[in-house]
Design a protein around this motif. Structure first.
Motif, PDB file in Angstrom:
ATOM      1  N   ARG A 151      37.759  58.608  37.677  1.00  0.00           N
ATOM      2  CA  ARG A 151      36.393  58.808  38.168  1.00  0.00           C
ATOM      3  C   ARG A 151      36.058  57.859  39.313  1.00  0.00           C
ATOM      4  N   VAL A 168      31.755  63.239  28.784  1.00  0.00           N
ATOM      5  CA  VAL A 168      31.963  64.057  29.973  1.00  0.00           C
ATOM      6  C   VAL A 168      31.523  65.479  29.674  1.00  0.00           C
ATOM      7  N   HIS A 197      34.047  59.846  30.504  1.00  0.00           N
ATOM      8  CA  HIS A 197      33.498  60.097  31.835  1.00  0.00           C
ATOM      9  C   HIS A 197      34.280  59.311  32.878  1.00  0.00           C
ATOM     10  N   CYS A 198      34.618  58.068  32.547  1.00  0.00           N
ATOM     11  CA  CYS A 198      35.418  57.244  33.465  1.00  0.00           C
ATOM     12  C   CYS A 198      36.791  57.859  33.713  1.00  0.00           C
ATOM     13  N   GLN A 213      37.989  63.054  36.671  1.00  0.00           N
ATOM     14  CA  GLN A 213      37.369  63.429  37.938  1.00  0.00           C
ATOM     15  C   GLN A 213      37.188  64.946  37.887  1.00  0.00           C
TER      16      GLN A 213
END
Length: 793
Positions: A217, A397, A444-445, A448
């Protein structure tokens, strides 16, 4: 491409050519993006001129929109190597390779279960040609001459063995897995001359493993304008951007822009909300200069840009915006409960920029408390406790339309049970991601997400210079037009003990038992409380933070380097002052000076006196009474009489210069420790003035001009009883008067006697005392309230 198939996804129709670059393109439809990629090493796959690429210009119009494909990187040997010292690698704890890979497999399976394609970074590298991998590996492999050989002459053969040609020849002999391992470990071979066996020998090997590359991300953001390459805020991660750039090129994803040197932008700080709005956090990883660069170059494409400012927290646990905030569904947000409210010490504040008809951005809302801003935009907020946030409960996410992949079961349950989230049809799948969260990141990290195709740019992106006047930043807080006070404050984001400044400031102490981070955190909380209390009383605070790499540990004290002056019928003026400590001169940063210059048409710069070793440290050295045209100055190494007289001539002041000292005879470093002029009364430390004639003359002047003169002891002076500031709040709607406040620290307030406090209130009608704890700032920085406030007149 032909008209879309009714059941096709955004990446189903792709124009590709796997031939020699001159063959006709063909249109294909596939259920799998990875099936579209070449399995051989055909270099023609990489021709920029002839291929329309997979989602060649992606964009993102909101986290709630359907995901098309996701780029991930499974933890590898680099992560294991980085885990040899977790803290040094930015990890939260020791990483287990087997657990990490199992957790990542669970994430990939969860993504795939939503019908979203997963593309693995290592797979893309393996699909590349040998030539391309060698080229990238050449950038990552370094041959370095040992220090013992530097400066000596090298034979021709020795030079060849240190050169790029030899390096490329070695790399061409490797297979793809070796090349990929080289790329991800960034090795340096240290060589020294040898008179036996071979001409050189390797004396050591150094590796810089990309252990954090799993968090795909952060190296870039995908905006409404396309993919923008960031610039990492930590040295451990700076090489990652080049790897992502290479991978995007091979996937055919065009890059809309990139952040230049001198700025930082990490993807965890960017959350697109809708075609109309995006959120960008600025804290310990993303600089405001980078955000301004995005707006100046039209790399965002949203009508509104909400800059979420972490001014008072700045912790690794909450390093990015996506650590504390996320979007669960359309207009449904998740946020940390303990950060909510204007009175929360670690609150986030929002600057809202709105794009104008000419394409420029104007700052239209300033320092709005984040949850208030969200509610103003119609968001329903799901509150998660901080304990859940620390388990990455907010770092889920979205696959679009409220389909979430979470990694903390209690958080997943809380979100899934929220009535508004349920009403909108949201769903949550929870996975065990604990093998990766040890590396300090969540789902989430680690993803992408590519959601949409590009929707068009309004202007060509260029590598133009960054200047503040390209964004309409003038008077964002509204500059002083009436009676209420305006002050400029700089958050203590770089606050620390300054050993250079401490040489002549006996009130500075290196806090034993507290780390630098703990000192900065405590100072930030004190600062936050002061800002809140000032604003609650209608005092306008122009709030900034220092993003400079060479920022001063004392930048929290802006009163020392500038003052402002407003004369009826004349242009407004600001003065810039010479500073004694070289470490403090960087406080006069260009961006802050530009901000002031945009509102003060005349600038008098006295900093040239530094070349003569003559100093005058602004409002710390000079206590000025503009109404009575008087100025007071304690002579010291920081306050030169020559510069003081220059100041007095320019402003038409009568200067009263005198000496004041501690009990041991050493000079008090600033005038603000000795005297304060507060409207109708003055505070002065007569005990500190050893010369009877100077003391008598000073007291005579004070009694002539002020209703009351409060004489404090040296002990009170060293408790900052004179380092106070009289300010006026917002006008009372009934009386149409601006209430006066004497702002001071708890330490100073408690050092005053009741009689002294009463005398001040009797002298100045309606005076109220506003005092806050500033123990860490005072003990470490050696300054107090007046030092923290740059008056804007």
């Amino acid at each position: 491409p032909p008209p879309p198939h009714p059941h096709a996804t955004a990446h189903d129709y792709i124009m590709m050519d796997f031939g020699d670059g001159n063959a006709p393109k063909r249109t294909v439809r596939s259920e799998s993006l990875t099936q579209m990629l070449p399995t051989d090493n055909a270099s023609s796959f990489h021709s920029e001129a002839t291929h329309q690429r997979i989602l060649d210009f992606p964009c993102s119009l909101g986290e709630h929109q359907d995901a098309q494909w996701v780029l991930v990187h499974c933890p590898d040997g680099s992560s294991s190597m980085a885990s040899l010292h977790p803290a040094g690698a930015l990890f939260e704890g020791t990483y287990s390779h087997s657990q990490g890979r199992n957790s990542h497999r669970a994430l990939r399976n969860a993504i795939a279960s939503h019908g979203v394609e997963v593309v693995m970074l290592a797979d893309v590298l393996s699909w590349c040609s040998q030539d391309d991998l060698v080229g990238l590996a050449c950038e990552c492999l370094t041959y370095e001459l040992a220090d013992s050989c530097v400066g000596g002459s090298l034979a021709v053969r020795e030079e060849l063995l240190l050169g790029d040609a030899y390096k490329r020849r070695c790399l061409f002999g490797m297979d793809k897995p070796q090349l990929i391992e080289t790329i991800l470990s960034n090795p340096t071979v240290v060589l020294e001359k040898s008179d036996r066996n071979t001409p050189v020998r390797a004396s050591s090997y150094r590796l810089e493993p990309l252990g954090n590359l799993v968090f795909t991300r952060d190296q870039m953001i995908v905006t409404a304008r396309g993919a923008v390459l960031g610039r990492m805020g930590t040295i451990q991660r700076q090489r990652e951007v080049r790897i992502l750039e290479f991978v995007l090129q091979k996937l055919g994803v065009r890059v809309a822009g990139r952040i230049p040197e001198g700025m930082t932008l990490e993807g965890g700080d960017f959350i697109p909300a809708s075609p109309d709005l995006c959120f960008i956090g600025t804290g310990i990883r993303t600089s405001m200069r980078a955000i301004e660069y995005l707006m100046v170059n039209d790399l965002l494409g949203y009508k509104r840009v909400a800059v979420v400012r972490d001014m008072f927290d700045r912790q690794q646990d909450r390093m990015h915006l996506d650590c504390v905030f996320n979007i669960a569904h359309n207009n449904v947000a998740v946020y940390v409960k303990e950060l909510m409210g204007a009175d929360a010490i670690r609150r986030r504040l929002v600057h809202e920029y709105v794009q104008q008809e000419d394409g420029t951005y104007a700052l239209e809302r300033v320092d709005v408390e984040f949850t208030q801003y969200l509610r103003d935009h119609g968001y329903h907020i799901i509150e998660l406790p901080e304990a859940y946030q620390e388990e990455f409960g907010i770092n889920f996410v979205s696959m679009g339309q409220g389909k979430l992949i979470a990694i903390h079961q209690p958080s997943a349950d809380l979100i899934a049970s929220d009535p508004e989230f349920q009403r909108r049809g949201g769903s949550v799948v929870n996975i065990d991601f604990s093998g990766v969260t040890k590396m300090f990141g969540g789902a989430h990290c680690g993803t992408q997400v590519f959601r949409n195709r590009y929707r068009g740019n309004k202007k060509k992106t260029t590598e133009m210079g960054h200047t503040l006047d390209m964004i309409k930043l003038n008077s964002p807080y509204g500059f002083p037009l009436g009676r209420q006070s305006h002050v400029l404050m700089v958050a203590p984001t770089t606050f620390a003990y300054n050993s250079e400044a401490s040489r002549d400031n006996k009130l500075m102490h290196d806090m034993e038992g507290m780390s630098a981070g703990e000192i900065r955190t405590a100072a930030s909380h004190e600062f936050s409380r002061l800002v809140y209390e000032l604003r609650q009383r209608g005092i306008v605070v122009h709030l900034f933070k220092d993003d400079n790499d060479d920022a001063s540990p004392d930048s929290v004290f802006p009163n020392s380097w500038f003052t402002t002056h407003n004369f009826p019928g004349l242009p407004k003026m600001m003065m810039i002052y010479p500073m004694k400590a070289a470490s403090r001169r960087t406080e006069r940063s260009n961006w802050l000076v530009d901000y002031l210059k945009s509102n003060y048409s005349v600038t008098v710069d006295l900093s040239g006196f530094e070349a003569e070793e003559k100093y005058l440290e602004g409002g710390g050295s000079i206590v000025s009474d503009s109404f009575n045209k008087l100025a007071y100055m304690v002579l010291s190494d920081r306050s030169s009489v020559e510069v003081g007289e220059c100041y007095a001539r320019i402003l038409g002041r009568t200067l009263h210069a005198f000496r004041a000292s501690h009990p041991d005879g050493s000079a008090l470093y600033h005038t603000t420790l000795v005297i304060a002029i507060c409207g109708k009364f003055a505070i002065v430390c007569g005990e500190a003035i050893g010369d009877e004639q100077e003391r008598t003359a000073l007291f005579a002047t004070l009694h002539e001009y002020y209703t009351a003169v409060v004489d404090i002891s040296l002990e009170q002076a060293e408790n900052f009883c004179a380092c106070v500031q009289l300010l006026h709040g917002a006008p009372d709607p009934v009386k149409d008067e601006c209430p006066p406040f004497l702002v001071l620290s708890d330490r100073a307030y408690n050092a005053f006697t009741p009689e002294q406090l009463q005398a001040m209130q009797e002298a100045h009608e309606g005076l109220q005392f506003l005092h806050v704890p500033l123990d860490v700032i005072e003990n470490v920085g050696g300054g107090s309230v007046r030092s923290l406030l740059g008056r804007l007149t």
